[in-house]
Design a protein around this motif. Sequence first.
Motif, PDB file in Angstrom:
ATOM      1  N   GLY A   1       0.813  -1.215   0.000  1.00  0.00           N
ATOM      2  CA  GLY A   1       0.000   0.000   0.000  1.00  0.00           C
ATOM      3  C   GLY A   1       0.842   1.258   0.000  1.00  0.00           C
ATOM      4  O   GLY A   1       0.512   2.239  -0.660  1.00  0.00           O
ATOM      5  N   ILE A   2       1.938   1.221   0.732  1.00  0.00           N
ATOM      6  CA  ILE A   2       2.830   2.382   0.776  1.00  0.00           C
ATOM      7  C   ILE A   2       3.461   2.603  -0.591  1.00  0.00           C
ATOM      8  O   ILE A   2       3.466   3.713  -1.124  1.00  0.00           O
ATOM      9  CB  ILE A   2       3.899   2.205   1.876  1.00  0.00           C
ATOM     10  CG1 ILE A   2       3.224   2.259   3.247  1.00  0.00           C
ATOM     11  CG2 ILE A   2       4.990   3.263   1.753  1.00  0.00           C
ATOM     12  CD1 ILE A   2       4.123   1.864   4.397  1.00  0.00           C
TER      13      ILE A   2
ATOM     14  N   GLY B   1      14.452 -15.502 -14.005  1.00  0.00           N
ATOM     15  CA  GLY B   1      13.091 -15.635 -14.518  1.00  0.00           C
ATOM     16  C   GLY B   1      12.121 -16.091 -13.443  1.00  0.00           C
ATOM     17  O   GLY B   1      11.008 -15.572 -13.322  1.00  0.00           O
ATOM     18  N   ALA B   2      12.557 -17.065 -12.646  1.00  0.00           N
ATOM     19  CA  ALA B   2      11.709 -17.559 -11.560  1.00  0.00           C
ATOM     20  C   ALA B   2      11.512 -16.479 -10.495  1.00  0.00           C
ATOM     21  O   ALA B   2      10.409 -16.338  -9.951  1.00  0.00           O
ATOM     22  CB  ALA B   2      12.326 -18.808 -10.932  1.00  0.00           C
ATOM     23  N   ILE B   3      12.539 -15.712 -10.224  1.00  0.00           N
ATOM     24  CA  ILE B   3      12.434 -14.631  -9.241  1.00  0.00           C
ATOM     25  C   ILE B   3      11.450 -13.569  -9.731  1.00  0.00           C
ATOM     26  O   ILE B   3      10.588 -13.101  -8.976  1.00  0.00           O
ATOM     27  CB  ILE B   3      13.811 -14.009  -8.944  1.00  0.00           C
ATOM     28  CG1 ILE B   3      14.688 -15.018  -8.202  1.00  0.00           C
ATOM     29  CG2 ILE B   3      13.679 -12.712  -8.146  1.00  0.00           C
ATOM     30  CD1 ILE B   3      16.125 -14.598  -8.063  1.00  0.00           C
ATOM     31  N   LEU B   4      11.553 -13.197 -10.998  1.00  0.00           N
ATOM     32  CA  LEU B   4      10.629 -12.201 -11.554  1.00  0.00           C
ATOM     33  C   LEU B   4       9.194 -12.721 -11.583  1.00  0.00           C
ATOM     34  O   LEU B   4       8.258 -11.981 -11.268  1.00  0.00           O
ATOM     35  CB  LEU B   4      11.086 -11.789 -12.950  1.00  0.00           C
ATOM     36  CG  LEU B   4      12.389 -10.993 -13.008  1.00  0.00           C
ATOM     37  CD1 LEU B   4      12.825 -10.788 -14.455  1.00  0.00           C
ATOM     38  CD2 LEU B   4      12.253  -9.666 -12.294  1.00  0.00           C
ATOM     39  N   ALA B   5       9.021 -13.985 -11.946  1.00  0.00           N
ATOM     40  CA  ALA B   5       7.671 -14.578 -11.954  1.00  0.00           C
ATOM     41  C   ALA B   5       7.094 -14.604 -10.549  1.00  0.00           C
ATOM     42  O   ALA B   5       5.919 -14.273 -10.342  1.00  0.00           O
ATOM     43  CB  ALA B   5       7.713 -15.990 -12.541  1.00  0.00           C
ATOM     44  N   ALA B   6       7.916 -14.971  -9.573  1.00  0.00           N
ATOM     45  CA  ALA B   6       7.458 -15.005  -8.183  1.00  0.00           C
ATOM     46  C   ALA B   6       7.068 -13.606  -7.708  1.00  0.00           C
ATOM     47  O   ALA B   6       6.045 -13.424  -7.047  1.00  0.00           O
ATOM     48  CB  ALA B   6       8.540 -15.596  -7.283  1.00  0.00           C
ATOM     49  N   GLY B   7       7.868 -12.612  -8.042  1.00  0.00           N
ATOM     50  CA  GLY B   7       7.549 -11.234  -7.675  1.00  0.00           C
ATOM     51  C   GLY B   7       6.252 -10.763  -8.293  1.00  0.00           C
ATOM     52  O   GLY B   7       5.440 -10.097  -7.645  1.00  0.00           O
ATOM     53  N   PHE B   8       6.033 -11.125  -9.554  1.00  0.00           N
ATOM     54  CA  PHE B   8       4.788 -10.774 -10.232  1.00  0.00           C
ATOM     55  C   PHE B   8       3.592 -11.425  -9.546  1.00  0.00           C
ATOM     56  O   PHE B   8       2.569 -10.782  -9.308  1.00  0.00           O
ATOM     57  CB  PHE B   8       4.858 -11.193 -11.701  1.00  0.00           C
ATOM     58  CG  PHE B   8       3.604 -10.925 -12.470  1.00  0.00           C
ATOM     59  CD1 PHE B   8       3.273  -9.630 -12.854  1.00  0.00           C
ATOM     60  CD2 PHE B   8       2.741 -11.960 -12.797  1.00  0.00           C
ATOM     61  CE1 PHE B   8       2.106  -9.374 -13.560  1.00  0.00           C
ATOM     62  CE2 PHE B   8       1.571 -11.716 -13.497  1.00  0.00           C
ATOM     63  CZ  PHE B   8       1.258 -10.416 -13.885  1.00  0.00           C
TER      64      PHE B   8
ATOM     65  N   MET C   1       0.407  -9.657  -7.675  1.00  0.00           N
ATOM     66  CA  MET C   1      -0.995  -9.953  -7.973  1.00  0.00           C
ATOM     67  C   MET C   1      -1.733 -10.358  -6.704  1.00  0.00           C
ATOM     68  O   MET C   1      -2.867  -9.934  -6.472  1.00  0.00           O
ATOM     69  CB  MET C   1      -1.090 -11.090  -9.003  1.00  0.00           C
ATOM     70  CG  MET C   1      -0.817 -10.657 -10.415  1.00  0.00           C
ATOM     71  SD  MET C   1      -0.962 -11.998 -11.617  1.00  0.00           S
ATOM     72  CE  MET C   1      -2.408 -12.876 -11.105  1.00  0.00           C
ATOM     73  N   GLY C   2      -1.086 -11.173  -5.871  1.00  0.00           N
ATOM     74  CA  GLY C   2      -1.713 -11.617  -4.626  1.00  0.00           C
ATOM     75  C   GLY C   2      -2.017 -10.469  -3.687  1.00  0.00           C
ATOM     76  O   GLY C   2      -3.067 -10.440  -3.043  1.00  0.00           O
ATOM     77  N   THR C   3      -1.125  -9.489  -3.628  1.00  0.00           N
ATOM     78  CA  THR C   3      -1.377  -8.349  -2.742  1.00  0.00           C
ATOM     79  C   THR C   3      -2.568  -7.530  -3.215  1.00  0.00           C
ATOM     80  O   THR C   3      -3.303  -6.971  -2.410  1.00  0.00           O
ATOM     81  CB  THR C   3      -0.146  -7.432  -2.602  1.00  0.00           C
ATOM     82  OG1 THR C   3       0.197  -6.890  -3.864  1.00  0.00           O
ATOM     83  CG2 THR C   3       1.020  -8.171  -2.006  1.00  0.00           C
TER      84      THR C   3
ATOM     85  N   THR D   1       1.625  -9.101   3.200  1.00  0.00           N
ATOM     86  CA  THR D   1       1.862  -9.824   4.450  1.00  0.00           C
ATOM     87  C   THR D   1       2.112  -8.870   5.616  1.00  0.00           C
ATOM     88  O   THR D   1       1.647  -9.121   6.722  1.00  0.00           O
ATOM     89  CB  THR D   1       3.058 -10.771   4.306  1.00  0.00           C
ATOM     90  OG1 THR D   1       4.208 -10.030   3.875  1.00  0.00           O
ATOM     91  CG2 THR D   1       2.778 -11.860   3.298  1.00  0.00           C
ATOM     92  N   SER D   2       2.820  -7.785   5.359  1.00  0.00           N
ATOM     93  CA  SER D   2       3.093  -6.848   6.451  1.00  0.00           C
ATOM     94  C   SER D   2       1.824  -6.113   6.875  1.00  0.00           C
ATOM     95  O   SER D   2       1.589  -5.912   8.066  1.00  0.00           O
ATOM     96  CB  SER D   2       4.191  -5.858   6.053  1.00  0.00           C
ATOM     97  OG  SER D   2       3.858  -5.194   4.849  1.00  0.00           O
ATOM     98  N   GLY D   3       1.015  -5.717   5.917  1.00  0.00           N
ATOM     99  CA  GLY D   3      -0.218  -5.009   6.258  1.00  0.00           C
ATOM    100  C   GLY D   3      -1.202  -5.892   7.001  1.00  0.00           C
ATOM    101  O   GLY D   3      -1.759  -5.498   8.024  1.00  0.00           O
TER     102      GLY D   3
END
Length: 144
Positions: free
Chosen positions: A39-40, A85-92, A96-98, A105-107
């Motif tokens: 959110g920040i 590639g796996a790191i970028l996919a995981a970040g994406f 999306m999950g957030t 997770t922090s919020g």
Amino acid sequence: MLVDLGHFTPGLSLTGGLLIGAAAAVLILFNGRVAGISGIFGGLLNWPRDDVTWRLAFLAGLVGAPVIAALLGEPAQAEIETSWGAILAAGFLVGMGTRYASGCTSGHGVCGLSRGSVRSLVATATFMSAGILTVFVQRHLIGG
């Protein structure tokens, strides 16, 4: 279960948790804002942006803290055994999950649970379950 006592740091972990909790409390008490990283950061991408200063300061602290820690002692050494590639996919997927969970997770885990939010309880149980399931599948079914 085997505990790696060389990396077992309950004192540092407790101190870190207390600092995270204190920072979240200060932010909500003095700024009326929840300390959710997505959110920040997301607030910097929205227009119009009228509260940029505190958002940038918060994110600068997230980036600057490990740099200061490295200057004061031994830097943290992350060992990630996967491709970019796996790191970028995981970040994406995390991004999306957030959005789907209306927070990260922090919020939800730090701020939402402490406020007694049922939505945060469900979100936290969901992402913890997904993490536990992912580790189980990776270690026991796929073989990692």
